[in-house]
Enzyme design. Structure first.
Site, PDB file in Angstrom:
ATOM      1  N   ASN A   7      36.171  50.432  38.497  1.00  0.00           N
ATOM      2  CA  ASN A   7      35.742  49.412  39.458  1.00  0.00           C
ATOM      3  C   ASN A   7      35.749  50.083  40.835  1.00  0.00           C
ATOM      4  OD1 ASN A   7      35.370  47.229  41.112  1.00  0.00           O
ATOM      5  ND2 ASN A   7      37.118  46.053  40.332  1.00  0.00           N
ATOM      6  N   ARG A  89      32.402  48.205  36.355  1.00  0.00           N
ATOM      7  CA  ARG A  89      32.258  46.855  36.883  1.00  0.00           C
ATOM      8  C   ARG A  89      31.237  46.906  38.014  1.00  0.00           C
ATOM      9  NH1 ARG A  89      36.396  42.676  39.800  1.00  0.00           N
ATOM     10  NH2 ARG A  89      34.856  41.055  39.847  1.00  0.00           N
ATOM     11  N   ARG A 239      37.492  33.658  53.326  1.00  0.00           N
ATOM     12  CA  ARG A 239      36.087  33.233  53.399  1.00  0.00           C
ATOM     13  C   ARG A 239      36.006  31.725  53.499  1.00  0.00           C
ATOM     14  NH1 ARG A 239      34.355  36.070  48.038  1.00  0.00           N
ATOM     15  NH2 ARG A 239      35.557  37.955  48.416  1.00  0.00           N
TER      16      ARG A 239
END
Ligand code: AMP
Length: 398
Positions: A7, A89, A239
């Protein structure tokens, strides 16, 4: 079969080496600060090795990972040849890569064309693939996309109500993210219940630093809260999740922010951190909330309410619900968020067993709904890396 799962982030590279015959993780670790110094944390069982080194790019980092995996002291394999395949990923597969795919030149070329809509995650993922091809030529490489679980979402759910040219010309649409996790936990739920996934209507809540909720009908994702980017939907650690878009243009006009500054505020300074002013980590925010900090309490109420709204909306879209699943850092560990999110949903047949929920066992798959609840509520620990390894094994054996 041994599969290395990678990843790659902008300055990081996470890895896990699986033995697929025993389902064991032989070793795992993390390279950080790639391009700006470099550190490696490598784990083999309970043994941990840490080094500060110089990782100039992803190829150098991967090369060091392979050395460690093969080393006498910290290694788990005798040579790189023992690695049968690599699973990557990849956050974004665009509109064309609708399922996990063998990495070819054509796949990399396509991923390069969609870098404009995936500027943060695209370049490091491509760098990770190129590093592998260079260092492990001939070893099959597979890309597993976070977006591909959403390939079957219908157009009236993925098109945004803005001029249609923005979809046609700029590929602006809902893509959805965290798909590998939502796919893993929904599949795991069906296995656990001993039911065919085709018969189940499920809402999966992946609540971590980034959070998303997905409606899964018969094993197929029909809607999800993240959109064009992982910015949309639930209130997250830093976020904002969904807000009125005019808030953005209003602040740009009144405060004079440029696009980059606004993006930074919405991505890094909003959500739980922005509201609470305390932290992006629920553990710290709850501590403050319990000590009487009103903004910390507000942040957690807002998070729970945004989850609840999605559960209600997706129950309507699914036309019913068999199970609700919580996963990831918050979903698996924060009983207070689960309790608040499920509170007042008995009309929909969602009845949480508060005691089971509070006394949950960490890291274990478990049912936390009341015995008579029409909708079963489950905690299912996610394992995206294992899902990537499974896809990689399947594709390599095809
Ligand atoms: P993830 O992105 O899945 O690693 O989730 C990370 C987030 O999970 C952290 O920022 C915390 O907010 C939350 N988390 C992790 N452990 C706990 C815990 N024991 N209790 C509450 N929240 C937790």
């Amino acid at each position: 079969m041994k599969i290395l799962v990678l990843n790659a982030g902008s300055s990081s590279l996470k890895y896990q080496l699986f033995d697929m015959d025993t389902k064991d993780v032989l070793a795992k670790g993390l390279c950080e600060r790639i391009g700006d110094g470099g550190t490696v944390t490598h784990k083999k069982g309970s043994e941990k090795y840490y080094e500060e080194t110089n990782l100039t790019d992803h190829t150098v980092a991967l090369s060091r990972v392979l050395e460690l995996l093969c080393s006498k002291e910290y290694g788990v394999i005798a040579s790189v040849e023992e690695i049968d395949a690599v699973g990557h990923r990849v956050a974004h597969g665009g509109e064309q890569l609708k399922k996990s795919s063998k990495i070819t030149e054509a796949v990399i070329k396509y991923l390069e064309t969609i870098v404009p809509i995936n500027p943060l995650h695209g370049p490091p993922a491509i760098a990770g693939m190129k590093a592998c091809i260079g260092l492990m030529p001939g070893v099959p490489q597979v890309a597993v996309f976070d977006t591909s679980f959403y390939s079957d979402i219908e157009d009236f759910r993925y098109i945004y109500p803005v001029p249609y040219e923005f979809y046609e010309e700029d590929r602006v649409r809902r893509y959805g993210f965290h798909g590998t996790s939502h796919r893993f936990v929904s599949t795991e739920l069906a296995k656990t219940l001993g039911k065919d996934i085709k018969e189940l209507k499920v809402i999966t809540c992946h609540l971590g630093n980034g959070s998303s909720v997905t409606a899964v009908d018969g094993g197929v994702a029909i809607d999800t809260s993240m959109g064009f980017t992982p910015q949309e939907g639930i209130v997250m650690g830093t976020r904002s999740g969904s807000i009125d878009p005019t808030v953005v243009t209003y602040l740009m006009k009144t405060k004079g922010y440029i696009a980059q500054e606004m993006e930074n505020i919405l991505n890094k300074k909003s959500g739980l951190l922005g509201i609470s002013g305390v932290s992006n980590d629920c553990r710290n925010i709850w501590e403050e909330a319990h000590a009487g900090n009103k903004r910390a309490e507000l942040a957690m109420k807002m998070l729970a309410n945004s989850i609840k709204k999605h559960i209600g909306a997706y129950t309507a879209e699914l036309n019913g619900l068999d199970a609700l699943v919580f996963t990831a850092g918050i979903g698996e560990n924060d009983y207070e968020v689960r309790e608040l999110a499920c509170d007042g949903l008995s009309y929909l047949g969602i009845e949480l067993d508060k005691e089971k929920n509070k006394n949950f066992k960490r890291g274990e798959k478990q049912k936390i709904s009341k015995d008579g609840s029409k909708v079963e509520i489950w905690i299912i620990p996610t394992d995206e890396e294992y899902m990537i390894a499974l896809d990689t094994e399947k594709i390599v054996n095809e």
